[in-house]
Scaffold this motif. Structure first.
Motif, PDB file in Angstrom:
ATOM      1  N   ILE A 534       0.810  -1.219   0.000  1.00 37.94           N
ATOM      2  CA  ILE A 534       0.000   0.000   0.000  1.00 37.94           C
ATOM      3  C   ILE A 534       0.851   1.281   0.000  1.00 37.94           C
ATOM      4  O   ILE A 534       0.474   2.287  -0.605  1.00 37.94           O
ATOM      5  CB  ILE A 534      -1.005  -0.014   1.188  1.00 37.94           C
ATOM      6  N   TRP A 535       2.052   1.238   0.646  1.00 40.12           N
ATOM      7  CA  TRP A 535       2.849   2.468   0.789  1.00 40.12           C
ATOM      8  C   TRP A 535       3.672   2.749  -0.472  1.00 40.12           C
ATOM      9  O   TRP A 535       4.839   2.360  -0.586  1.00 40.12           O
ATOM     10  CB  TRP A 535       3.737   2.372   2.026  1.00 40.12           C
ATOM     11  N   GLY A 536       3.007   3.395  -1.417  1.00 38.60           N
ATOM     12  CA  GLY A 536       3.684   3.724  -2.662  1.00 38.60           C
ATOM     13  C   GLY A 536       2.710   4.370  -3.624  1.00 38.60           C
ATOM     14  O   GLY A 536       1.616   4.781  -3.234  1.00 38.60           O
ATOM     15  N   VAL A 537       3.131   4.479  -4.853  1.00 39.24           N
ATOM     16  CA  VAL A 537       2.281   5.086  -5.874  1.00 39.24           C
ATOM     17  C   VAL A 537       1.447   3.997  -6.535  1.00 39.24           C
ATOM     18  O   VAL A 537       1.998   3.082  -7.132  1.00 39.24           O
ATOM     19  CB  VAL A 537       3.135   5.818  -6.927  1.00 39.24           C
ATOM     20  N   PRO A 538       0.131   4.068  -6.384  1.00 34.54           N
ATOM     21  CA  PRO A 538      -0.685   3.016  -6.966  1.00 34.54           C
ATOM     22  C   PRO A 538      -0.598   3.007  -8.496  1.00 34.54           C
ATOM     23  O   PRO A 538      -0.433   4.051  -9.117  1.00 34.54           O
ATOM     24  CB  PRO A 538      -2.109   3.353  -6.500  1.00 34.54           C
ATOM     25  N   ILE A 539      -0.690   1.817  -9.048  1.00 35.64           N
ATOM     26  CA  ILE A 539      -0.798   1.684 -10.497  1.00 35.64           C
ATOM     27  C   ILE A 539      -2.248   2.028 -10.808  1.00 35.64           C
ATOM     28  O   ILE A 539      -3.127   1.165 -10.830  1.00 35.64           O
ATOM     29  CB  ILE A 539      -0.414   0.252 -10.924  1.00 35.64           C
ATOM     30  N   ALA A 540      -2.488   3.318 -10.988  1.00 35.62           N
ATOM     31  CA  ALA A 540      -3.866   3.826 -11.020  1.00 35.62           C
ATOM     32  C   ALA A 540      -4.508   3.528 -12.373  1.00 35.62           C
ATOM     33  O   ALA A 540      -4.555   4.368 -13.259  1.00 35.62           O
ATOM     34  CB  ALA A 540      -3.873   5.321 -10.712  1.00 35.62           C
ATOM     35  N   VAL A 541      -4.984   2.306 -12.494  1.00 43.22           N
ATOM     36  CA  VAL A 541      -5.566   1.839 -13.749  1.00 43.22           C
ATOM     37  C   VAL A 541      -6.890   1.149 -13.414  1.00 43.22           C
ATOM     38  O   VAL A 541      -7.000   0.500 -12.373  1.00 43.22           O
ATOM     39  CB  VAL A 541      -4.587   0.843 -14.428  1.00 43.22           C
ATOM     40  N   PHE A 542      -7.870   1.315 -14.302  1.00 37.53           N
ATOM     41  CA  PHE A 542      -9.136   0.593 -14.137  1.00 37.53           C
ATOM     42  C   PHE A 542      -9.091  -0.693 -14.945  1.00 37.53           C
ATOM     43  O   PHE A 542      -8.705  -0.675 -16.119  1.00 37.53           O
ATOM     44  CB  PHE A 542     -10.308   1.461 -14.614  1.00 37.53           C
ATOM     45  N   LEU A 543      -9.492  -1.790 -14.294  1.00 33.70           N
ATOM     46  CA  LEU A 543      -9.484  -3.082 -14.977  1.00 33.70           C
ATOM     47  C   LEU A 543     -10.927  -3.522 -15.194  1.00 33.70           C
ATOM     48  O   LEU A 543     -11.788  -3.356 -14.315  1.00 33.70           O
ATOM     49  CB  LEU A 543      -8.760  -4.121 -14.125  1.00 33.70           C
ATOM     50  N   ASN A 546     -14.854  -8.019 -16.203  1.00 30.13           N
ATOM     51  CA  ASN A 546     -15.122  -9.224 -16.967  1.00 30.13           C
ATOM     52  C   ASN A 546     -13.836  -9.851 -17.524  1.00 30.13           C
ATOM     53  O   ASN A 546     -13.568 -11.024 -17.297  1.00 30.13           O
ATOM     54  CB  ASN A 546     -16.089  -8.909 -18.109  1.00 30.13           C
ATOM     55  N   CYS A 547     -13.000  -9.043 -18.214  1.00 35.19           N
ATOM     56  CA  CYS A 547     -11.847  -9.634 -18.899  1.00 35.19           C
ATOM     57  C   CYS A 547     -10.521  -9.179 -18.307  1.00 35.19           C
ATOM     58  O   CYS A 547      -9.456  -9.565 -18.781  1.00 35.19           O
ATOM     59  CB  CYS A 547     -11.903  -9.341 -20.396  1.00 35.19           C
ATOM     60  N   SER A 548     -10.563  -8.336 -17.267  1.00 40.86           N
ATOM     61  CA  SER A 548      -9.372  -7.879 -16.565  1.00 40.86           C
ATOM     62  C   SER A 548      -8.424  -7.015 -17.397  1.00 40.86           C
ATOM     63  O   SER A 548      -7.319  -6.727 -16.970  1.00 40.86           O
ATOM     64  CB  SER A 548      -8.576  -9.068 -15.981  1.00 40.86           C
ATOM     65  N   ARG A 596     -12.933  -2.293 -11.958  1.00 40.96           N
ATOM     66  CA  ARG A 596     -12.400  -2.184 -10.600  1.00 40.96           C
ATOM     67  C   ARG A 596     -11.072  -1.435 -10.666  1.00 40.96           C
ATOM     68  O   ARG A 596     -10.427  -1.394 -11.716  1.00 40.96           O
ATOM     69  CB  ARG A 596     -12.207  -3.568  -9.985  1.00 40.96           C
ATOM     70  N   LYS A 597     -10.704  -0.851  -9.518  1.00 42.39           N
ATOM     71  CA  LYS A 597      -9.416  -0.156  -9.464  1.00 42.39           C
ATOM     72  C   LYS A 597      -8.309  -1.174  -9.191  1.00 42.39           C
ATOM     73  O   LYS A 597      -8.499  -2.098  -8.397  1.00 42.39           O
ATOM     74  CB  LYS A 597      -9.407   0.844  -8.306  1.00 42.39           C
ATOM     75  N   GLU A 598      -7.175  -0.978  -9.808  1.00 42.54           N
ATOM     76  CA  GLU A 598      -5.975  -1.750  -9.451  1.00 42.54           C
ATOM     77  C   GLU A 598      -5.343  -1.059  -8.247  1.00 42.54           C
ATOM     78  O   GLU A 598      -5.163   0.156  -8.257  1.00 42.54           O
ATOM     79  CB  GLU A 598      -5.005  -1.751 -10.642  1.00 42.54           C
ATOM     80  N   PHE A 599      -5.045  -1.836  -7.201  1.00 44.14           N
ATOM     81  CA  PHE A 599      -4.432  -1.231  -6.010  1.00 44.14           C
ATOM     82  C   PHE A 599      -2.973  -1.621  -5.814  1.00 44.14           C
ATOM     83  O   PHE A 599      -2.347  -1.204  -4.846  1.00 44.14           O
ATOM     84  CB  PHE A 599      -5.244  -1.557  -4.752  1.00 44.14           C
ATOM     85  N   ASP A 600      -2.428  -2.460  -6.724  1.00 42.69           N
ATOM     86  CA  ASP A 600      -0.979  -2.724  -6.637  1.00 42.69           C
ATOM     87  C   ASP A 600      -0.248  -1.390  -6.715  1.00 42.69           C
ATOM     88  O   ASP A 600      -0.727  -0.462  -7.359  1.00 42.69           O
ATOM     89  CB  ASP A 600      -0.516  -3.586  -7.824  1.00 42.69           C
ATOM     90  N   ILE A 601       0.922  -1.339  -6.055  1.00 41.90           N
ATOM     91  CA  ILE A 601       1.723  -0.108  -6.165  1.00 41.90           C
ATOM     92  C   ILE A 601       2.953  -0.385  -7.025  1.00 41.90           C
ATOM     93  O   ILE A 601       3.299  -1.538  -7.294  1.00 41.90           O
ATOM     94  CB  ILE A 601       2.159   0.422  -4.776  1.00 41.90           C
TER      95      ILE A 601
END
Ligand SMILES: [Zn+2]
Ligand SMILES: [Zn+2]
Ligand SMILES: [Zn+2]
Length: 1015
Positions: A534-543, A546-548, A596-601
């Protein structure tokens, strides 16, 4: 010998009133430095002068030299490595500034990442689970800020100049926004893809773990030997295997990974043997608990030559231990071949309908096992990369909770296998049963070994392939106009190739850095940039739900960057999807409408790797100069860090800049070695051999740490210890003493009024100026080449040998006994003044506190800057206008004669012919050019050699004789003079001294009373 002690000796033996007529050194410059107390006062002075800002004002319009700071990690106090690195950076920017460049220094701090998140986790404990994400981020931010502040205060304390009130921080809102912007740059240019990669995974906490979150603890695993039947032609391996039933044997302690087994790896260079054995599997195996048999401890059996029983392929070196473990007592070698022959051989999976591929890998060892390594690309790092090379599918069939799903492609029976849906640990015995039933199990036992566990819950962890974000190193490159960059012949230039081309354009210091980073870039896998933290810059992308697939929309990306600029990365957690996504947005791949939002950083190396973009290219204080660097107009951009950064910051910075700008982010890269103790050992708490720079600064002075940094060639590993710091403190005292004597001798000297023209200086003084010019030329060149240790050694030698031991020593007669205003004394003072003005500038980048202190005591001149750091280095021709080469050569010959004369004097002293130097006179016989040289310098020889007289004679070869001085000893100057007489009440005063006294308007007292009255 202490000069003051000697001076005092002179005065002690003269009549008390006579001593007061000597002009002794006089300065308020304190001998005792009191660095721990005085350095903070000078720091306060610099702060009140706003010195860093003044430097920038002074630098406006000058050519730029950029040192772009690599951000240290903000999770602890500064250690010696930091002090070293920042000391070097400070030397660079100060010396470049004084060399006439504008060289700003914007320090940075690396703030995101796992070590801080782990510490905050520990502090928050279970509470973290109930906290909303922004609150956790706040806690991380506060933690990092604490160490940003601490490290800042420590680096300021060491006298490092920089924009400390406004450093760059990777956790700053604008920096986070630039990091995301850079990621979008990669995404939009087609560098980014999503793929699988095995990571440590805790099935209890259902989370990926970083290397640092794994702890090794003892664990008991089932250890099994399993045979895989060869399905390719056995005659390809050896004619003796033709038509035989051939197997290889694998060994594993994770039977649950066998459903994912896709390959068997062999070492290409190992010898493999084919062992014939009639023993049926399932025969009672030897009891084995980790004692897998010592290699060679067992003689292989003779077997039956006509046997048609199975044949087993294992590494020759491990054959004996495998035979013992699998109870193949009758095994007989019937063939032997290189592992490379097994490449692309095929096998039958022991219980699935699947063909297993023989692959080659050099990480296969002969330490344990069979030399044939079961390979499951979804459950091991080595396995994964080997799988990539052979095009094997890394799909993971173990879910986040650790449950195995059978591969439907490889299981065609109606009933699912018993392990299907079971957790990996529960699946182990079921799979061992399956192996037994299929006749593939050769041996099974328990093995207690060190195994990775989750640092948090202490359960054993597994390796599991998960979906990650990657930057592809083989991405074809495009130019600024979007056209593909191609090789001659038309094939595309890849990202990796362009990065390697760019490495070649950079100056690497030391030079081996180039090969190191080239090899790393050439062989590295694709860059996995995602982290499940969580402590970082999120990979702010919408997935797409259905197909990711991610939404790719530059306008949307820009909107999110603006959001980050305003509210920081927290905004990704707090802003609802509807606010960001226009209503009616559909997936471009499947037309689905939910996301959905991607929350990986992002990997923290991505964060710091884009600092050239977030800082050098964006900061108002840097961007103009950096643009000059980027457009190739000659401005240099230097990165200077520890030698491990070829893997770290140099590496990630190169990749991001080549991808987004098509070129390296630096023109020069310098690397420092490691700090070790005097025995060459790494510093550690347990050895107690650490050197804390803050402690040294508090006890001895920041200046001592700086001097230590300068004292050793930073390109090598560097020794540090209390002892070596003390040695630097000793050197420091000597340098300080030299400055004190120089300043003392400048008492009463008003440069504007008293300066002697260069052409009118006495020969010895001219020589010393020539010597100073020579030193200046060398020191400036060494600063330019970052050879700080050469500056250190040359300055020490100049101060201690040339000045203290020679020049200032032989000048004593002139400086103390001549009338203060006499031309000869002013000649010496002019040169001492120029030397001091030169030396104080030359040492300023290193001895930043002391040089500025000396600066305060220099004779006043009009327009003198408020600090030495605002001054420029002297130009060599300003120190001395002539090319010094010829003059130095001439004096070199004179010094040879002087050395011989001093030896002669020493011998005469030993034989009691003479006492002190001034009690002697010399006869020097010489001929030809040597005699002519001496005659040219006749007037100065007495002072040069420090005797009462020198007579030159014509002789066949150089010969020197020391004789007791003729004449009488002057009570004031101690020289033996032809004439001494009574002057007032003073007896035995030489004519020279009497003339000096007259010039000084000192009338001799006629009686003791009157003289006392004058005092
Ligand atoms: Zn866990
Ligand atoms: Zn979709
Ligand atoms: Zn005298």
């Amino acid at each position: 010998m202490n000069k003051f002690a000697q001076a005092e000796e002179v005065t002690m033996s003269a009549a008390p009133e006579l001593k007061s007529t000597l002009t002794l050194p006089q300065t308020a410059f304190p001998m005792k430095a009191n660095l721990p107390q005085n350095e903070p006062l000078r720091l306060a002075r610099w702060a009140s002068l706003r010195l860093y800002d003044e430097l920038r004002k002074a630098g406006a319009g000058r050519p730029a030299y950029l040192l772009h700071d690599g951000p240290p990690y903000a999770n602890g106090p500064m250690h010696l490595g930091h002090a070293l690195n920042h000391g070097l950076k400070d030397f660079v920017t100060k010396s470049k500034t004084m060399a006439g460049f504008e060289s700003p220094y914007v320090p940075g701090f690396d703030c995101h990442g796992l070590p801080i998140e782990i510490k905050v986790d520990e502090q928050l404990g279970r509470k973290k689970l109930e906290m909303p994400a922004p609150a956790v981020l706040d806690a991380c931010r506060a933690y990092a800020q604490k160490y940003v502040d601490l490290q800042t205060s420590q680096l300021v304390r060491l006298g490092c100049f920089g924009r400390w009130d406004k450093p760059y921080k990777t956790m700053a809102r604008d920096y986070e926004a630039r990091t995301l912007e850079a990621f979008y740059g990669f995404l939009e240019k087609g560098f980014v893809y999503r793929g699988l990669k095995p990571v440590y995974w805790c099935i209890h906490d259902r989370t990926a773990l970083a290397e640092a979150e794994v702890e090794y603890e003892m664990h008991t695993s089932p250890s099994v030997y399993v045979r895989y039947k060869l399905t390719s032609d056995s005659a390809d391996l050896s004619q003796s295997l033709a038509g035989r039933e051939v197997y290889t044997i694998i060994w594993t302690t994770t039977p649950w990974t066998l459903p994912a087994s896709l390959a068997v790896a062999f070492h290409p260079d190992f010898e493999y043997v084919a062992l014939q054995s009639d023993t049926e599997p399932g025969a009672p195996a030897l009891e084995l608990t980790s004692q897998l048999g010592a290699p060679g401890s067992l003689h292989l059996g003779t077997g039956d030559a006509n046997s048609t029983g199975p044949v087993y392929i294992v590494a020759a070196e491990l054959a004996a231990s495998v035979v013992a473990a699998c109870n193949l007592g009758d095994a007989k070698e019937i063939a032997r071949f290189k592992g490379s022959l097994l490449d692309r051989s095929t096998y039958q999976h022991p219980f699935l309908d699947r063909s297993i591929l023989g692959v080659l890998a050099t990480y296969v060892t002969a330490d344990q096992g069979t030399g044939a390594v079961h390979t499951a690309p979804s459950h091991g790092a080595d396995d994964f990369y080997t799988g990539q090379r052979y095009g094997l599918d890394p799909t993971c069939r173990v879910d986040a909770a650790g449950r195995i799903q059978v591969d439907p492609e490889a299981w065609h029976r109606a009933e699912p296998p018993a392990f299907d849906g079971k957790k990996v640990w529960a699946a182990n015995p079921i799979i061992i049963d399956l192996l037994k039933q299929s006749g593939a199990l050769l041996a099974a036992a328990d093995l207690t070994h060190s195994y990775p566990h989750c640092w948090r819950c202490h359960h054993p962890v597994i390796f599991r392939a998960t979906e990650q974000w990657f930057i592809g190193l083989e991405t074809p490159m495009k130019d600024a106009d979007g056209k593909p960059i191609t090789h001659v012949g038309g094939s595309p230039v890849t990202f990796r190739e362009l990065a390697i081309e760019e490495i070649d354009k950079v100056v690497w210091d030391p030079a081996w850095g180039k090969e190191r980073i080239t090899n790393m870039i050439a062989t590295r896998p694709d860059w996995c940039i995602s982290r499940q933290r969580i402590w970082g810059v999120p990979i702010a992308v919408f997935l797409c739900e259905n197909c990711s697939q991610p939404i790719m929309d530059a306008a949307l990306n820009k909107k999110i960057v603006d959001l980050f600029d305003r509210d920081g990365a927290e905004a990704w957690h707090t802003t609802p999807i509807e606010t960001l996504l226009p209503s009616g947005t559909k997936c471009a791949h499947c037309s689905h409408g939910e996301f959905r939002k991607e929350f990986d950083i992002l990997d923290v190396w991505f964060d710091s790797g884009v600092s050239w973009f977030a800082v050098a290219e964006s900061d108002p204080d840097l961007k103009a100069a950096y643009a000059q660097f980027q457009n190739g107009s000659g401005t240099k951009c230097l990165y200077l860090e520890g030698g491990d950064q070829h893997r770290g910051w140099f590496h990630s910075s190169l990749l991001t800049s080549v991808a987004l700008r098509g070129k390296a982010p630096y023109s020069n890269v310098s690397t420092a070695g490691w700090t070790l103790d005097e025995q060459g050992r790494a510093m550690s708490k347990s050895l107690g051999n650490g050197v804390d720079p803050v402690d040294i600064a508090n006890r001895m002075g920041g200046e001592i740490v700086r001097l230590w940094v300068a004292s050793i060639d930073f390109r090598e590993d560097m020794a540090a210890s209390e002892n070596l710091m003390q040695r630097c403190a000793d050197i420091y005292r000597k340098l300080r003493n030299t400055f004190k004597i120089l300043l003392g001798n400048l008492h009463g000297f008003v440069p504007e009024r008293d300066q002697v023209k260069e052409s009118e200086l006495l020969p010895l003084d001219r020589y010393m100026l020539a010597r100073t010019r020579d030193l200046t030329e060398k020191v400036l060149a060494w600063y330019d080449a970052f050879e700080f240790h050469r500056v250190y050694h040359a300055v020490n030698e100049f101060a201690i040998v040339d000045l203290s031991a020679f020049y200032i020593d032989v000048l004593k007669d002139r400086m103390y006994t001549f009338a203060p205003t006499s031309a000869a004394r002013r000649s010496a003072q002019t040169v001492l003044w120029k030397i001091t003005e030169t030396l104080v500038r030359l040492v300023a980048p290193i001895l930043s506190f002391t040089s500025d202190e000396v600066w305060d005591y220099l004779p006043a001149v009009e327009g003198r800057a408020a600090s030495v750091h605002l001054a420029l280095f002297p130009k060599p021709e300003e120190v001395f206008s002539e090319d010094p080469t010829k003059l130095l050569e001439e004096w070199k010959q004179l010094f040879t004669i002087r050395d011989l004369a001093l030896q002669t004097l020493e011998l005469s002293r030993q034989t009691k012919i003479i006492g002190k130097g001034l009690e002697a006179e010399l006869e020097i016989a010489a001929s030809g050019e040597q005699l002519a040289l001496l005659q040219r310098h006749a007037a100065g020889l007495k002072e040069f050699i420090n005797v009462s007289g020198v007579r030159l004679l014509e002789g066949a070869e150089l010969a020197i004789a020391a004789l007791p001085a003729s004449g009488h000893k002057c009570a004031r100057c101690w020289n033996f003079m032809p004439e001494v007489s009574t002057y007032g009440i003073w007896e035995n005063v030489c004519t020279r001294c009497q003339n000096a006294l007259k010039e000084m308007n000192i009338a001799p007292p006629q009686s003791l009373d009157s003289s006392e009255g004058e005092q």
